[in-house]
Scaffold this active site. Sequence first.
Site, PDB file in Angstrom:
ATOM      1  N   SER A 242      -4.302   8.487  -4.929  1.00 23.41           N
ATOM      2  CA  SER A 242      -4.163   7.046  -5.158  1.00 23.41           C
ATOM      3  C   SER A 242      -3.473   6.705  -6.481  1.00 23.41           C
ATOM      4  O   SER A 242      -3.580   5.595  -6.965  1.00 23.41           O
ATOM      5  CB  SER A 242      -5.529   6.379  -5.090  1.00 23.41           C
ATOM      6  OG  SER A 242      -6.405   7.039  -5.946  1.00 23.41           O
TER       7      SER A 242
ATOM      8  N   HIS B  63      -0.985   2.817 -13.709  1.00 17.62           N
ATOM      9  CA  HIS B  63      -2.253   3.215 -14.318  1.00 17.62           C
ATOM     10  C   HIS B  63      -2.057   3.889 -15.684  1.00 17.62           C
ATOM     11  O   HIS B  63      -1.026   4.505 -15.942  1.00 17.62           O
ATOM     12  CB  HIS B  63      -2.984   4.221 -13.424  1.00 17.62           C
ATOM     13  CG  HIS B  63      -3.454   3.667 -12.127  1.00 17.62           C
ATOM     14  ND1 HIS B  63      -4.442   2.726 -12.035  1.00 17.62           N
ATOM     15  CD2 HIS B  63      -3.089   3.924 -10.852  1.00 17.62           C
ATOM     16  CE1 HIS B  63      -4.666   2.430 -10.773  1.00 17.62           C
ATOM     17  NE2 HIS B  63      -3.848   3.146 -10.025  1.00 17.62           N
TER      18      HIS B  63
HETATM   19  C1  LIG Z   1      -4.172   1.554  -0.467  1.00 17.84           C
HETATM   20  C2  LIG Z   1      -3.459   2.355  -1.516  1.00 17.84           C
HETATM   21  C3  LIG Z   1      -3.452   1.922  -2.830  1.00 17.84           C
HETATM   22  C4  LIG Z   1      -2.774   2.653  -3.813  1.00 17.84           C
HETATM   23  N1  LIG Z   1      -2.683   2.136  -5.059  1.00 17.84           N
HETATM   24  C5  LIG Z   1      -1.931   2.784  -5.995  1.00 17.84           C
HETATM   25  C6  LIG Z   1      -1.757   2.217  -7.269  1.00 17.84           C
HETATM   26  O1  LIG Z   1      -2.223   1.115  -7.545  1.00 17.84           O
HETATM   27  N2  LIG Z   1      -1.054   2.930  -8.192  1.00 17.84           N
HETATM   28  C7  LIG Z   1      -0.516   4.148  -7.925  1.00 17.84           C
HETATM   29  O2  LIG Z   1       0.072   4.760  -8.833  1.00 17.84           O
HETATM   30  N3  LIG Z   1      -0.632   4.696  -6.689  1.00 17.84           N
HETATM   31  C8  LIG Z   1      -1.320   4.038  -5.726  1.00 17.84           C
HETATM   32  N4  LIG Z   1      -1.446   4.565  -4.475  1.00 17.84           N
HETATM   33  C9  LIG Z   1      -0.926   5.915  -4.213  1.00 17.84           C
HETATM   34  C10 LIG Z   1       0.565   5.954  -3.940  1.00 17.84           C
HETATM   35  O3  LIG Z   1       0.979   4.908  -3.093  1.00 17.84           O
HETATM   36  C11 LIG Z   1       0.853   7.313  -3.298  1.00 17.84           C
HETATM   37  O4  LIG Z   1       0.301   8.340  -4.095  1.00 17.84           O
HETATM   38  C12 LIG Z   1       2.335   7.562  -3.144  1.00 17.84           C
HETATM   39  O5  LIG Z   1       2.961   6.482  -2.486  1.00 17.84           O
HETATM   40  C13 LIG Z   1       2.561   8.838  -2.378  1.00 17.84           C
HETATM   41  O6  LIG Z   1       3.954   9.022  -2.241  1.00 17.84           O
HETATM   42  P1  LIG Z   1       4.524  10.230  -1.425  1.00 17.84           P
HETATM   43  O7  LIG Z   1       5.981  10.245  -1.704  1.00 17.84           O
HETATM   44  O8  LIG Z   1       3.716  11.451  -1.712  1.00 17.84           O
HETATM   45  O9  LIG Z   1       4.210   9.897   0.091  1.00 17.84           O
HETATM   46  P2  LIG Z   1       4.968   8.938   1.130  1.00 17.84           P
HETATM   47  O10 LIG Z   1       5.371   7.665   0.530  1.00 17.84           O
HETATM   48  O11 LIG Z   1       4.095   8.846   2.350  1.00 17.84           O
HETATM   49  O12 LIG Z   1       6.292   9.737   1.469  1.00 17.84           O
HETATM   50  C14 LIG Z   1       6.292  10.903   2.266  1.00 17.84           C
HETATM   51  C15 LIG Z   1       7.508  10.822   3.169  1.00 17.84           C
HETATM   52  O13 LIG Z   1       7.692  12.077   3.824  1.00 17.84           O
HETATM   53  C16 LIG Z   1       8.258  11.810   5.074  1.00 17.84           C
HETATM   54  N5  LIG Z   1       8.055  12.990   5.922  1.00 17.84           N
HETATM   55  C17 LIG Z   1       6.871  13.509   6.333  1.00 17.84           C
HETATM   56  N6  LIG Z   1       7.085  14.603   7.084  1.00 17.84           N
HETATM   57  C18 LIG Z   1       8.438  14.775   7.144  1.00 17.84           C
HETATM   58  C19 LIG Z   1       9.275  15.744   7.769  1.00 17.84           C
HETATM   59  N7  LIG Z   1       8.775  16.764   8.495  1.00 17.84           N
HETATM   60  N8  LIG Z   1      10.623  15.615   7.630  1.00 17.84           N
HETATM   61  C20 LIG Z   1      11.142  14.600   6.904  1.00 17.84           C
HETATM   62  N9  LIG Z   1      10.389  13.663   6.300  1.00 17.84           N
HETATM   63  C21 LIG Z   1       9.055  13.751   6.413  1.00 17.84           C
HETATM   64  C22 LIG Z   1       7.524  10.569   5.551  1.00 17.84           C
HETATM   65  O14 LIG Z   1       8.263   9.885   6.559  1.00 17.84           O
HETATM   66  C23 LIG Z   1       7.371   9.772   4.260  1.00 17.84           C
HETATM   67  O15 LIG Z   1       8.381   8.801   4.106  1.00 17.84           O
HETATM   68  C24 LIG Z   1      -2.130   3.871  -3.468  1.00 17.84           C
HETATM   69  C25 LIG Z   1      -2.141   4.302  -2.135  1.00 17.84           C
HETATM   70  C26 LIG Z   1      -2.775   3.543  -1.169  1.00 17.84           C
HETATM   71  C27 LIG Z   1      -2.722   3.993   0.250  1.00 17.84           C
END
Ligand SMILES: Cc1cc2nc3c(=O)[nH]c(=O)nc-3n(C[C@H](O)[C@H](O)[C@H](O)COP(=O)(O)OP(=O)(O)OC[C@H]3O[C@@H](n4cnc5c(N)ncnc54)[C@H](O)[C@@H]3O)c2cc1C
Length: 462
Positions: free
Chosen positions: A344, A58
């Site tokens: 997102s 984005h």
């Molecule tokens: C439908 C959809 C469309 C999207 N489209 C876009 C887009 O087009 N462009 C964009 O930039 N973003 C987009 N996003 C957003 C983006 O995918 C997320 O913001 C991002 O993936 C979040 O990453 P994260 O590392 O925070 O979470 P996650 O990928 O969920 O990682 C968190 C990790 O923590 C681990 N965890 C949790 N608790 C524990 C614990 N107690 N001990 C050890 N490990 C743990 C989990 O297993 C997980 O692997 C979209 C999201 C969705 C759902």
Amino acid sequence: MPDTSAPGGAYDVVVVGAGVVGCAVARELAGHTLRVALVEASGDVGDGTSKANTAILHTGFDAVPGSLESALVREGGRRLAAYAEEAGIPVEPLGALLVAWDREQSAALPRLADKAARNGYRATRPVGAAELRAREPRLGPGALGALEVPGESVVCPWTTTLAYATQAVRSGVDLHLNCRVERADPGVPHRLVTRRGVLRARFVVNACGLHADAFDALFGRHDFTVTPRRGQLIVFDAFARGLVRHILLPVPGTLGKGVLVTPTVYGNVMLGPTAEDLDDKTDTGSTAAGLAALRERGRRILPALLDEEVTAVYAGLRAATGTDDYRVTAHPALRYVTVGGIRSTGLTASLAIAAHVLDLLRDIGLGTGPPRPRAPVRMPNLGEAGPRPYRDAERIAGDPAYGSVVCHCERVTRGEIRDALASTIAPSSLDGLRRRTRARGGRCQGFSCGAAVRAMFEEAGP
Ligand SMILES: Cc1cc2nc3c(=O)[nH]c(=O)nc-3n(C[C@H](O)[C@H](O)[C@H](O)COP(=O)(O)OP(=O)(O)OC[C@H]3O[C@@H](n4cnc5c(N)ncnc54)[C@H](O)[C@@H]3O)c2cc1C
């Protein structure tokens, strides 16, 4: 894992959660002389929300002006575009058209252009109905015009997460998979009790995605609640790719960015996502109602798309927290940073979030010393627009395994699968192998190549 950690005592920083955000933070920390661990409950990196999104890089044009998200998406988009080039992450700068289908949406376009400008993005341009039709000839009838956002791109989310994690590990970060943190005893150092043993850490970063609220509770914090907001998506076959030239965005509504039609870097076309608030943080199932609603929306946007074969359906869960912003907070007394509510746009913002987290860690007392070079990383190309081994005669002449196609739908070669199985962070499942190679991800979904791919996977062993 023994009841200790890095050689010589506790880790300086333990990052919990190896999604795109946690991996980016670990990579950022790897640019300094620190003892760092990246801890993940699942058996692979990027196995949560980060594996199931719409994969748009984005510009941040539609963020809430002045929010942390706005600043980090804008900066993150720039950083990721540059990093992608360096690390070999597929990106296609297609540009987006925000299509107005009625007078109300038409009237909203100038306001969106103004909002984009307040977000620091000034390259938007109004597009009239005739030009829109010329640029997207397969668009459904009735489109009144569009706002062009030329800076929007599509990116490979799988390679992005894996590149960060690979670079972090090669630069000295310890990656602990299958290692959910179940209890925390805050102290000096903190003790993190995992199902594989105890880790000690001077500083802790919570990058737990959907579970960031539950992890906060382990540190006695109850600042927000994460509601999973499901997004269902339909992936259409590569034959649909000729139907669409840009990312076709809807005019955003109250529940987020709305349903879009977009090409992917793998050469197919995606329709989605829905936006449904749920109670269950594991419910990544697709529903008949959700898919029907998507098909109805898609038929209006690009009618011919609905005649194409569907390759796959999937769903991801966004981390909604009741505000239109990220929830990134440093807790100085706890030597602890929460990276929550990464909604997102987290894929786009990931590198900027990581830089911001490093600043916060410094503010609360982490001495990082001078920067040091990270190990270089160059990822295998999964993008259709870039060089793929099966059509690289020179490469095949040097190593015939790159000329031996195993997955015919996606044209994945024996050499690529072999390399992925021997890579720095080897896949722990066939799905992990698919995210590294595209094998079993095409129109037959492994019906034809499944046995051969599985045999290679099992031969490589755990
Ligand atoms: C439908 C959809 C469309 C999207 N489209 C876009 C887009 O087009 N462009 C964009 O930039 N973003 C987009 N996003 C957003 C983006 O995918 C997320 O913001 C991002 O993936 C979040 O990453 P994260 O590392 O925070 O979470 P996650 O990928 O969920 O990682 C968190 C990790 O923590 C681990 N965890 C949790 N608790 C524990 C614990 N107690 N001990 C050890 N490990 C743990 C989990 O297993 C997980 O692997 C979209 C999201 C969705 C759902």
